[in-house]
Design an enzyme around this catalytic site. Structure first.
Site, PDB file in Angstrom:
ATOM      1  N   ASP A  19      -8.241  26.263  -4.952  1.00 51.19           N
ATOM      2  CA  ASP A  19      -7.156  25.486  -5.551  1.00 51.19           C
ATOM      3  C   ASP A  19      -6.261  26.364  -6.431  1.00 51.19           C
ATOM      4  O   ASP A  19      -6.758  27.157  -7.241  1.00 51.19           O
ATOM      5  CB  ASP A  19      -7.812  24.395  -6.415  1.00 51.19           C
ATOM      6  CG  ASP A  19      -6.821  23.417  -6.995  1.00 51.19           C
ATOM      7  OD1 ASP A  19      -6.272  22.624  -6.228  1.00 51.19           O
ATOM      8  OD2 ASP A  19      -6.599  23.457  -8.228  1.00 51.19           O
ATOM      9  N   GLU A  73     -22.010  38.296   0.639  1.00 53.07           N
ATOM     10  CA  GLU A  73     -23.467  38.437   0.490  1.00 53.07           C
ATOM     11  C   GLU A  73     -24.188  37.506   1.461  1.00 53.07           C
ATOM     12  O   GLU A  73     -25.383  37.631   1.694  1.00 53.07           O
ATOM     13  CB  GLU A  73     -23.905  38.009  -0.926  1.00 53.07           C
ATOM     14  CG  GLU A  73     -23.498  38.924  -2.038  1.00 53.07           C
ATOM     15  CD  GLU A  73     -23.669  38.225  -3.408  1.00 53.07           C
ATOM     16  OE1 GLU A  73     -24.338  37.169  -3.484  1.00 53.07           O
ATOM     17  OE2 GLU A  73     -23.103  38.765  -4.380  1.00 53.07           O
TER      18      GLU A  73
END
Ligand code: GLC
Length: 588
Positions: free
Chosen positions: A213, A282
């Site tokens: 956002d 990751e």
């Protein structure tokens, strides 16, 4: 096609949870409701869902003011309901991305409550705190009376001053959005660490990525340079409404730009996006990031920042004309291709902040035809399409003219400013506020022709009124039963897209560059070539594509038409295209 990532081949569908489906019968959408509609979404043919915020929130900005990043708003259900939603979506092959609000939290978030409690609190520096501009007492005022001025003249883009005073600290905090949405201080490493924990929390649960956002607002000019515009936000909005001549409009546009220029797109944000990308990397499964932003720089070198940004410039028009679209595509695709690792395009025409496609790009007469063309455009242009719930049935804006019924706080604020500060007649003020309010494009999804459009029980008042046109065919059930409906065309187009690799991976080659009535282009991959013709006019056309090197001497076989046309071989020297027709064909 195997080399593409899932988010390059997927069609995304935005769910605005509060308005999608009410499973608990309280007039507010929820996970139970969404769960009951997953089969609908899978059958529709979309591949991924973007969920607008589902986190606990005081709802000043309907979820975009988050008070707990690791939980579910009670009105939507529980964390277990979320987990069920996620696994049921995945079972149906639907990926799920969440909305991540990084710029600000709610003013009720414990971080903010602690930060505002005292300048000595360990979290005192988690938000953007500044002293008053004039801390010196004026002699003419009595002892203890001070003139207090905000640190500068910056405006919030929602509700006036960007600074709100807090007596506990005798300081102001900064908020780009509403005062209930204080900006986090992203220069503080503890803030980053806390937010990345929240990100990992959802990634651990298995979400496929995030829509980020308002990333352009994360940093602001550290020198607090004042803006040069001689008016405040309410006055500028009003000037915007009243501007008539091109010169006036241009002046207002310049003011909009200048008013916020020190508060957006400031240095620091790209390093931060890179850091967030390493958190996602990751994880396995190609988790993705899309920014609520249009600038290509957010893709970094093509691999080290965000995966996608929206092609918002395509939305910046009253009418989607062939010329406008061609210019947009040329500019956009050229920029994306210039990145060291080519960027991937991403197109959208609607979301919870913008008017509905059907209303926005219509001409008042052929709105339905133009809406069909707009949707076809999304599904045939190069890039990942993002669709907004309700677009598939042609939902329209529903303007609330009673100001007591408005739910969008910025519209409520604007109404108040118009009447009380700018002395605008209340009837006109109500209309203006209703028009600018985002409520109009957030009304509940229309599922059938029952009271409340089947969104919630008949005897319950939905959180926003249902658009009465649910009883006039703008609902899922009626359109499912009608082969000529927008919904059925949409489904059909989604299927054509899925079974036509060139529509996903093919290069974009514009044809007949000077045409004003229609937009024609090829999508060409190693194994396939597709011709798309979108007739934006009310004229029947007869087109000759035989002069083009790519398709010269080939035959074309129709794959989709929005007209009643037998899908057969067509003559590429004399291709007849109906008024407002969507035509897609394979060139062999
Ligand atoms: C984004 C959201 C919008 C929200 C604002 C503040 O623009 O899309 O709905 O009000 O950010 O979070």
């Amino acid at each position: 096609m195997t080399t593409l990532k899932w988010w390059q081949t997927a069609v995304f569908y935005q769910i605005y949870p509060r308005s999608f489906a009410d499973g608990s019968g309280d007039g507010v959408g929820d996970f139970k409701g969404i769960l009951s509609r997953l089969d609908y979404l899978a059958d529709l043919g979309v591949d991924a869902l973007w969920l607008s915020p589902h986190f606990p929130s005081p709802n000043w900005d309907w979820g975009y003011d988050i008070s707990d990043y690791q939980n579910v708003a009670p009105e939507y259900g529980t964390l277990d309901d979320f987990k069920t939603f996620l696994s049921e979506s995945h079972k149906r092959g639907l990926r799920v991305i969440l909305d991540l609000v990084l710029n600000h939290t709610s003013d009720q978030h414990p971080w903010f409550l602690e930060s505002k409690s005292s300048r000595d609190h360990p979290k005192s520096d988690w938000y953007v705190w500044k002293d008053s501009l004039t801390p010196t007492p004026l002699p003419i005022l009595g002892e203890g009376q001070r003139v207090r001025l905000p640190p500068n003249n910056w405006q919030s883009c929602f509700d006036g001053d960007a600074w709100t005073y807090v007596p506990e600290r005798n300081q102001y905090y900064y908020h780009y959005f509403m005062k209930q949405q204080p900006d986090l201080n992203w220069r503080n490493p503890e803030v980053k660490a806390a937010m990345w924990d929240a990100v990992r929390f959802w990634l651990d649960l298995g979400v496929d990525g995030f829509r980020l956002d308002a990333i352009g607002t994360i940093f602001e000019d550290p020198n607090l340079t004042p803006h040069p515009v001689p008016m405040n936000l309410a006055e500028l909005r009003r000037a915007h409404e009243l501007a008539k001549t091109p010169a006036e409009k241009e002046q207002v546009e310049k003011y909009w730009h200048d008013m916020f220029m020190h508060q957006i797109e400031q240095p620091g944000v790209h390093e931060m996006m890179k850091e967030l990308r390493t958190v996602l990397d990751e994880y396995d499964g190609d988790r993705m990031l899309i920014g609520e932003n249009e600038y290509i720089d957010y893709l970094g070198d093509g691999e080290d920042e965000l995966n996608l940004v929206f092609n918002f410039p395509l939305m910046r028009t009253e009418r989607l004309t062939p010329d406008f679209i061609r210019r947009n595509q040329k500019e956009r695709l050229t920029q994306l291709e210039a990145l060291p690792v080519k960027g991937w395009a991403c197109n959208t025409l609607g979301n919870h902040d913008s008017p509905r496609v059907h209303s926005r790009y219509g001409d008042g007469i052929h709105d339905a035809e133009l809406a069909r063309l707009s949707l076809a455009l999304m599904l045939t242009l190069k890039g990942t399409p993002f669709l907004y719930n309700g677009e598939e049935i042609g939902m329209t804006d529903y303007i609330i003219t009673d100001p007591t019924k408005l739910r969008d706080t910025m519209a409520i604020w604007y109404y108040d400013q118009l009447v009380n500060e700018l002395e605008v007649d209340p009837t006109e003020a109500a209309l203006r506020a209703g028009q600018m309010s985002r409520d109009k494009n957030r009304t509940p999804m229309q599922w059938n022709n029952a009271p409340n459009g089947g969104f919630c029980p008949a005897d319950v008042e939905p959180w926003l009124p249902v658009n009465p046109n649910y009883s006039k065919g703008v609902n899922v059930e009626d359109q499912s039963a009608n082969p000529a409906s927008l919904l059925n065309d949409y489904k059909c187009l989604l299927r054509v897209r899925k079974s036509t690799p060139a529509l996903v991976e093919g290069e974009y080659i514009p044809l007949h560059d000077a045409s004003q009535d229609y937009f024609a282009f090829l999508r060409k991959s190693a194994s396939q070539m597709i011709l798309v013709v979108l007739n934006f006019s009310d004229k029947r056309l007869e087109l000759d594509f035989s002069d083009n090197q790519e398709i010269k001497g080939k035959t074309i076989h129709a794959l989709f038409s929005s007209d009643e046309r037998v899908l057969a071989n067509e003559n590429l020297r004399q291709l007849a295209i109906g008024a407002y027709e969507v035509f897609i064909a394979e060139v062999k």
